[in-house]
Design a protein around this motif. Structure first.
Motif, PDB file in Angstrom:
ATOM      1  N   PHE A  44       2.638  -0.189  31.132  1.00  0.00           N
ATOM      2  CA  PHE A  44       3.063  -1.114  30.077  1.00  0.00           C
ATOM      3  C   PHE A  44       4.450  -1.681  30.370  1.00  0.00           C
ATOM      4  O   PHE A  44       4.701  -2.867  30.168  1.00  0.00           O
ATOM      5  CB  PHE A  44       3.042  -0.441  28.706  1.00  0.00           C
ATOM      6  N   GLU A  45       5.353  -0.843  30.858  1.00  0.00           N
ATOM      7  CA  GLU A  45       6.693  -1.321  31.203  1.00  0.00           C
ATOM      8  C   GLU A  45       6.620  -2.372  32.307  1.00  0.00           C
ATOM      9  O   GLU A  45       7.315  -3.389  32.258  1.00  0.00           O
ATOM     10  CB  GLU A  45       7.571  -0.152  31.642  1.00  0.00           C
ATOM     11  N   SER A  46       5.755  -2.163  33.290  1.00  0.00           N
ATOM     12  CA  SER A  46       5.617  -3.131  34.384  1.00  0.00           C
ATOM     13  C   SER A  46       5.114  -4.478  33.878  1.00  0.00           C
ATOM     14  O   SER A  46       5.341  -5.504  34.512  1.00  0.00           O
ATOM     15  CB  SER A  46       4.678  -2.600  35.465  1.00  0.00           C
ATOM     16  N   LEU A  47       4.446  -4.457  32.738  1.00  0.00           N
ATOM     17  CA  LEU A  47       3.933  -5.685  32.122  1.00  0.00           C
ATOM     18  C   LEU A  47       4.930  -6.291  31.132  1.00  0.00           C
ATOM     19  O   LEU A  47       4.600  -7.245  30.425  1.00  0.00           O
ATOM     20  CB  LEU A  47       2.603  -5.401  31.416  1.00  0.00           C
ATOM     21  N   GLY A  48       6.140  -5.719  31.059  1.00  0.00           N
ATOM     22  CA  GLY A  48       7.173  -6.240  30.166  1.00  0.00           C
ATOM     23  C   GLY A  48       7.022  -5.800  28.727  1.00  0.00           C
ATOM     24  O   GLY A  48       7.550  -6.435  27.822  1.00  0.00           O
ATOM     25  N   LEU A  49       6.336  -4.699  28.499  1.00  0.00           N
ATOM     26  CA  LEU A  49       6.046  -4.246  27.136  1.00  0.00           C
ATOM     27  C   LEU A  49       6.878  -3.036  26.719  1.00  0.00           C
ATOM     28  O   LEU A  49       6.516  -2.341  25.770  1.00  0.00           O
ATOM     29  CB  LEU A  49       4.554  -3.927  27.003  1.00  0.00           C
ATOM     30  N   ARG A  50       7.989  -2.765  27.398  1.00  0.00           N
ATOM     31  CA  ARG A  50       8.828  -1.620  27.037  1.00  0.00           C
ATOM     32  C   ARG A  50       9.652  -1.963  25.813  1.00  0.00           C
ATOM     33  O   ARG A  50      10.419  -2.925  25.821  1.00  0.00           O
ATOM     34  CB  ARG A  50       9.760  -1.264  28.204  1.00  0.00           C
ATOM     35  N   ASN A  51       9.457  -1.225  24.735  1.00  0.00           N
ATOM     36  CA  ASN A  51      10.239  -1.405  23.504  1.00  0.00           C
ATOM     37  C   ASN A  51      10.167  -0.114  22.692  1.00  0.00           C
ATOM     38  O   ASN A  51       9.607   0.880  23.141  1.00  0.00           O
ATOM     39  CB  ASN A  51       9.718  -2.607  22.700  1.00  0.00           C
ATOM     40  N   GLY A  52      10.743  -0.131  21.517  1.00  0.00           N
ATOM     41  CA  GLY A  52      10.746   1.051  20.667  1.00  0.00           C
ATOM     42  C   GLY A  52       9.357   1.511  20.287  1.00  0.00           C
ATOM     43  O   GLY A  52       9.118   2.721  20.144  1.00  0.00           O
ATOM     44  N   ASP A  53       8.432   0.576  20.115  1.00  0.00           N
ATOM     45  CA  ASP A  53       7.057   0.958  19.791  1.00  0.00           C
ATOM     46  C   ASP A  53       6.442   1.764  20.929  1.00  0.00           C
ATOM     47  O   ASP A  53       5.772   2.771  20.696  1.00  0.00           O
ATOM     48  CB  ASP A  53       6.197  -0.277  19.520  1.00  0.00           C
ATOM     49  N   LEU A  54       6.676   1.323  22.159  1.00  0.00           N
ATOM     50  CA  LEU A  54       6.142   2.056  23.303  1.00  0.00           C
ATOM     51  C   LEU A  54       6.789   3.434  23.406  1.00  0.00           C
ATOM     52  O   LEU A  54       6.111   4.427  23.640  1.00  0.00           O
ATOM     53  CB  LEU A  54       6.347   1.280  24.610  1.00  0.00           C
ATOM     54  N   ASP A  55       8.085   3.498  23.184  1.00  0.00           N
ATOM     55  CA  ASP A  55       8.773   4.791  23.228  1.00  0.00           C
ATOM     56  C   ASP A  55       8.189   5.746  22.183  1.00  0.00           C
ATOM     57  O   ASP A  55       7.992   6.930  22.451  1.00  0.00           O
ATOM     58  CB  ASP A  55      10.274   4.620  23.011  1.00  0.00           C
ATOM     59  N   PHE A  56       7.898   5.241  20.992  1.00  0.00           N
ATOM     60  CA  PHE A  56       7.283   6.064  19.952  1.00  0.00           C
ATOM     61  C   PHE A  56       5.903   6.551  20.400  1.00  0.00           C
ATOM     62  O   PHE A  56       5.556   7.720  20.269  1.00  0.00           O
ATOM     63  CB  PHE A  56       7.156   5.287  18.641  1.00  0.00           C
ATOM     64  N   TYR A  57       5.108   5.639  20.937  1.00  0.00           N
ATOM     65  CA  TYR A  57       3.762   5.941  21.392  1.00  0.00           C
ATOM     66  C   TYR A  57       3.790   7.008  22.488  1.00  0.00           C
ATOM     67  O   TYR A  57       3.018   7.965  22.472  1.00  0.00           O
ATOM     68  CB  TYR A  57       3.133   4.640  21.902  1.00  0.00           C
ATOM     69  N   LEU A  58       4.724   6.880  23.419  1.00  0.00           N
ATOM     70  CA  LEU A  58       4.854   7.865  24.489  1.00  0.00           C
ATOM     71  C   LEU A  58       5.254   9.228  23.936  1.00  0.00           C
ATOM     72  O   LEU A  58       4.714  10.255  24.342  1.00  0.00           O
ATOM     73  CB  LEU A  58       5.880   7.400  25.522  1.00  0.00           C
ATOM     74  N   GLY A  59       6.198   9.227  22.995  1.00  0.00           N
ATOM     75  CA  GLY A  59       6.617  10.476  22.374  1.00  0.00           C
ATOM     76  C   GLY A  59       5.487  11.140  21.616  1.00  0.00           C
ATOM     77  O   GLY A  59       5.318  12.369  21.645  1.00  0.00           O
ATOM     78  N   LEU A  60       4.687  10.346  20.940  1.00  0.00           N
ATOM     79  CA  LEU A  60       3.562  10.855  20.173  1.00  0.00           C
ATOM     80  C   LEU A  60       2.566  11.585  21.075  1.00  0.00           C
ATOM     81  O   LEU A  60       2.166  12.716  20.805  1.00  0.00           O
ATOM     82  CB  LEU A  60       2.858   9.695  19.450  1.00  0.00           C
ATOM     83  N   TYR A  61       2.195  10.946  22.180  1.00  0.00           N
ATOM     84  CA  TYR A  61       1.188  11.534  23.058  1.00  0.00           C
ATOM     85  C   TYR A  61       1.741  12.594  23.997  1.00  0.00           C
ATOM     86  O   TYR A  61       0.975  13.377  24.566  1.00  0.00           O
ATOM     87  CB  TYR A  61       0.448  10.448  23.829  1.00  0.00           C
ATOM     88  N   ALA A  62       3.046  12.650  24.169  1.00  0.00           N
ATOM     89  CA  ALA A  62       3.640  13.671  25.028  1.00  0.00           C
ATOM     90  C   ALA A  62       4.234  14.817  24.221  1.00  0.00           C
ATOM     91  O   ALA A  62       4.826  15.727  24.798  1.00  0.00           O
ATOM     92  CB  ALA A  62       4.709  13.044  25.916  1.00  0.00           C
ATOM     93  N   ALA A  63       4.066  14.825  22.902  1.00  0.00           N
ATOM     94  CA  ALA A  63       4.697  15.810  22.044  1.00  0.00           C
ATOM     95  C   ALA A  63       4.361  17.251  22.439  1.00  0.00           C
ATOM     96  O   ALA A  63       5.199  18.129  22.331  1.00  0.00           O
ATOM     97  CB  ALA A  63       4.318  15.565  20.584  1.00  0.00           C
ATOM     98  N   GLU A  64       3.172  17.483  22.908  1.00  0.00           N
ATOM     99  CA  GLU A  64       2.808  18.860  23.263  1.00  0.00           C
ATOM    100  C   GLU A  64       3.588  19.383  24.466  1.00  0.00           C
ATOM    101  O   GLU A  64       3.620  20.569  24.716  1.00  0.00           O
ATOM    102  CB  GLU A  64       1.314  18.953  23.545  1.00  0.00           C
ATOM    103  N   HIS A  65       4.237  18.491  25.195  1.00  0.00           N
ATOM    104  CA  HIS A  65       4.979  18.915  26.385  1.00  0.00           C
ATOM    105  C   HIS A  65       6.465  19.119  26.133  1.00  0.00           C
ATOM    106  O   HIS A  65       7.198  19.473  27.048  1.00  0.00           O
ATOM    107  CB  HIS A  65       4.803  17.867  27.504  1.00  0.00           C
ATOM    108  N   THR A  66       6.912  18.897  24.894  1.00  0.00           N
ATOM    109  CA  THR A  66       8.318  19.111  24.588  1.00  0.00           C
ATOM    110  C   THR A  66       8.572  20.587  24.328  1.00  0.00           C
ATOM    111  O   THR A  66       7.690  21.340  23.910  1.00  0.00           O
ATOM    112  CB  THR A  66       8.753  18.284  23.356  1.00  0.00           C
ATOM    113  N   ALA A  67       9.780  21.000  24.596  1.00  0.00           N
ATOM    114  CA  ALA A  67      10.149  22.410  24.395  1.00  0.00           C
ATOM    115  C   ALA A  67      10.064  22.779  22.922  1.00  0.00           C
ATOM    116  O   ALA A  67      10.475  22.010  22.062  1.00  0.00           O
ATOM    117  CB  ALA A  67      11.549  22.655  24.933  1.00  0.00           C
ATOM    118  N   ALA A  68       9.555  23.952  22.654  1.00  0.00           N
ATOM    119  CA  ALA A  68       9.416  24.405  21.266  1.00  0.00           C
ATOM    120  C   ALA A  68      10.696  25.025  20.748  1.00  0.00           C
ATOM    121  O   ALA A  68      11.519  25.487  21.418  1.00  0.00           O
ATOM    122  CB  ALA A  68       8.282  25.415  21.161  1.00  0.00           C
TER     123      ALA A  68
END
Length: 189
Positions: free
Chosen positions: A165-189
Motif C-alpha cells: 500500500f505504501e508503494s502505491l502512495g497510500l501510507r497514512n494514519g488509516d493504514l497505520d491503524f490498519y497495520l496496528g490492528l492486524y499486528a496486535a497479536e505480535h506486540t509485547a504483552a
C-alpha cells in the motif's frame, strides 16, 4: 482506478496475500485481480479453489499498478514457472512488483533484486538461479520496500500488505491503524 494483480500457482499459500487483497478491495476500493500461469483454476495449500481473471501472459503493465507474486511451494522446485518477463516489464513501467515467501524467488530469478534492499524467508531460499543481490539482502523479519520493489518472508503478511500500500502512495494514519490492528497479536504483552 488502481489495479493490482496477484499471481497464484498450484498449492499457493492462501493466507499470505489475503489481508492485502481484502484491504485493497474492501477499504481502498482497489481493483483486485488474479492471474495463474495458464489462466486455469488453481487450488491453494488450504484447498481453496480460485478461477483467475487471466493468464500471466495477459498481464498488461500499462493497465495495472502492481503485480504481487503469492508464495507457494512450486517456486522452490524445478517446476517453477518463468514469469521474469512480466515482472521486468511491470518494473520497467514504473509499477510495483512484490513477492512474499517463496514468491520472492521469482523476483530474484528476474534480476529485480540484484540492486535493491530485500528480504526473503532466508538467504538460503534464494538459490543459484542468476541471483546477484546477496549484498542487498537484509534478512528483515518484516517486509522491505525499496523503490517499487516489495519483498517479505512468509511470516510477514501484515507488513507486506502495508509496504505494498505504501508503494502505491497510500501510507497514512488509516493504514497505520490498519497495520496496528492486524499486528496486535505480535506486540509485547
Amino acid at each position: 482506478m488502481t489495479t493490482i494483480i496477484t499471481i497464484l500457482t498450484p498449492g499457493y499459500a492462501d493466507w499470505e496475500t489475503a489481508l492485502l487483497n481484502a484491504g485493497a478491495r474492501d477499504y481502498y476500493k482497489i481493483e483486485t485481480r488474479f492471474a495463474t500461469i495458464d489462466g486455469e483454476m488453481v487450488t491453494s495449500a488450504g484447498g481453496m479453489q480460485v478461477t483467475p481473471h487471466m493468464a500471466v501472459a495477459d498481464i498488461d503493465p500499462d493497465r495495472i499498478d502492481a503485480v504481487i507474486v503469492n508464495g507457494g511451494s512450486i517456486w522452490s522446485t524445478p517446476a517453477a514457472p518463468d514469469i521474469a518477463e512480466v515482472l521486468r516489464a511491470t518494473h520497467a513501467a514504473g509499477k510495483t512488483v512484490a513477492g512474499i515467501c517463496d514468491g520472492v524467488m521469482a523476483l530474484a530469478r528476474s534480476g529485480l533484486l540484484d540492486t535493491v534492499s530485500h528480504t526473503a524467508n532466508g538467504p538460503e531460499s534464494l538459490p543459484d538461479t542468476g541471483y546477484a543481490g546477496g549484498a542487498h539482502f537484509t534478512g528483515s523479519p518484516k517486509a522491505v520496500l525499496d523503490g517499487r520493489i516489495v519483498t517479505a518472508p512468509g511470516t510477514a503478511p501484515v507488513s507486506f500488505m502495508g509496504a505494498v500500500f505504501e508503494s502505491l502512495g497510500l501510507r497514512n494514519g488509516d493504514l497505520d491503524f490498519y497495520l496496528g490492528l492486524y499486528a496486535a497479536e505480535h506486540t509485547a504483552a
